[in-house]
Motif scaffolding. Structure first.
Motif, PDB file in Angstrom:
ATOM      1  N   ALA A  37       0.820  -1.215   0.000  1.00 34.71           N
ATOM      2  CA  ALA A  37       0.000   0.000   0.000  1.00 34.71           C
ATOM      3  C   ALA A  37       0.854   1.265   0.000  1.00 34.71           C
ATOM      4  O   ALA A  37       0.320   2.368   0.005  1.00 34.71           O
ATOM      5  CB  ALA A  37      -0.931   0.002   1.205  1.00 34.71           C
ATOM      6  N   ARG A  38       2.179   1.111   0.034  1.00 31.58           N
ATOM      7  CA  ARG A  38       3.125   2.231   0.090  1.00 31.58           C
ATOM      8  C   ARG A  38       2.822   3.142   1.270  1.00 31.58           C
ATOM      9  O   ARG A  38       2.818   4.364   1.150  1.00 31.58           O
ATOM     10  CB  ARG A  38       3.105   3.006  -1.221  1.00 31.58           C
ATOM     11  N   GLY A  39       2.517   2.527   2.409  1.00 34.53           N
ATOM     12  CA  GLY A  39       2.311   3.284   3.639  1.00 34.53           C
ATOM     13  C   GLY A  39       0.945   3.912   3.784  1.00 34.53           C
ATOM     14  O   GLY A  39       0.728   4.680   4.715  1.00 34.53           O
ATOM     15  N   ARG A  40       0.000   3.604   2.906  1.00 30.53           N
ATOM     16  CA  ARG A  40      -1.335   4.195   3.004  1.00 30.53           C
ATOM     17  C   ARG A  40      -2.123   3.510   4.117  1.00 30.53           C
ATOM     18  O   ARG A  40      -2.937   2.621   3.878  1.00 30.53           O
ATOM     19  CB  ARG A  40      -2.086   4.061   1.681  1.00 30.53           C
ATOM     20  N   TYR A  41      -1.870   3.956   5.343  1.00 27.06           N
ATOM     21  CA  TYR A  41      -2.578   3.430   6.510  1.00 27.06           C
ATOM     22  C   TYR A  41      -3.508   4.530   7.007  1.00 27.06           C
ATOM     23  O   TYR A  41      -3.141   5.701   7.065  1.00 27.06           O
ATOM     24  CB  TYR A  41      -1.594   3.068   7.619  1.00 27.06           C
ATOM     25  N   THR A  42      -4.707   4.166   7.362  1.00 30.44           N
ATOM     26  CA  THR A  42      -5.645   5.138   7.903  1.00 30.44           C
ATOM     27  C   THR A  42      -6.036   4.738   9.316  1.00 30.44           C
ATOM     28  O   THR A  42      -6.474   3.611   9.555  1.00 30.44           O
ATOM     29  CB  THR A  42      -6.893   5.290   7.011  1.00 30.44           C
ATOM     30  N   GLY A  43      -5.826   5.648  10.234  1.00 29.33           N
ATOM     31  CA  GLY A  43      -6.218   5.401  11.615  1.00 29.33           C
ATOM     32  C   GLY A  43      -7.723   5.405  11.782  1.00 29.33           C
ATOM     33  O   GLY A  43      -8.265   4.782  12.682  1.00 29.33           O
ATOM     34  N   ARG A  44      -8.397   6.134  10.905  1.00 29.49           N
ATOM     35  CA  ARG A  44      -9.858   6.212  10.968  1.00 29.49           C
ATOM     36  C   ARG A  44     -10.479   4.830  10.802  1.00 29.49           C
ATOM     37  O   ARG A  44     -11.440   4.490  11.470  1.00 29.49           O
ATOM     38  CB  ARG A  44     -10.341   7.153   9.864  1.00 29.49           C
ATOM     39  N   GLU A  45      -9.925   4.034   9.895  1.00 26.65           N
ATOM     40  CA  GLU A  45     -10.425   2.669   9.696  1.00 26.65           C
ATOM     41  C   GLU A  45      -9.543   1.636  10.369  1.00 26.65           C
ATOM     42  O   GLU A  45      -9.934   0.484  10.484  1.00 26.65           O
ATOM     43  CB  GLU A  45     -10.532   2.360   8.203  1.00 26.65           C
ATOM     44  N   GLY A  46      -8.338   2.024  10.770  1.00 26.96           N
ATOM     45  CA  GLY A  46      -7.412   1.066  11.372  1.00 26.96           C
ATOM     46  C   GLY A  46      -6.969   0.012  10.378  1.00 26.96           C
ATOM     47  O   GLY A  46      -6.866  -1.168  10.713  1.00 26.96           O
TER      48      GLY A  46
END
Length: 83
Positions: A37-46
């Motif tokens: 994901a090339r670092g595409r992490y979202t805390g909103r969805e975890g």
């Protein structure tokens, strides 16, 4: 369970890869998902957010035993069993 795949709630047409950890350290699934994901992490969805094609690549590489480095996100091939 190493990871779960579901539809992303806030990104239309994308998938969310969740990689829970019992000890607070990134799991192999989380390292690999972060690299794909090339670092595409979202805390909103975890979760790591990626396209269906990238999610299929993630699942294929995970089943083959691939890993990724935490800092550089370089993919590492599966470890070969010593003969």
């Amino acid at each position: 369970m190493d990871y779960t795949v579901s539809l992303a709630r806030y990104a239309k047409g994308k998938l969310a890869i969740r990689c829970p950890s019992i000890d607070g350290w990134k799991t192999r699934a989380a390292r690999l998902a972060g690299a794909i994901a090339r670092g595409r992490y979202t805390g909103r969805e975890g979760a790591y957010i990626m396209s269906p094609t990238a999610a299929a690549k993630f699942e294929r590489l995970f089943l083959e035993g691939w890993d990724a480095r935490v800092i550089t996100l370089e993919l590492e091939p599966p470890q070969q069993a010593a003969a």
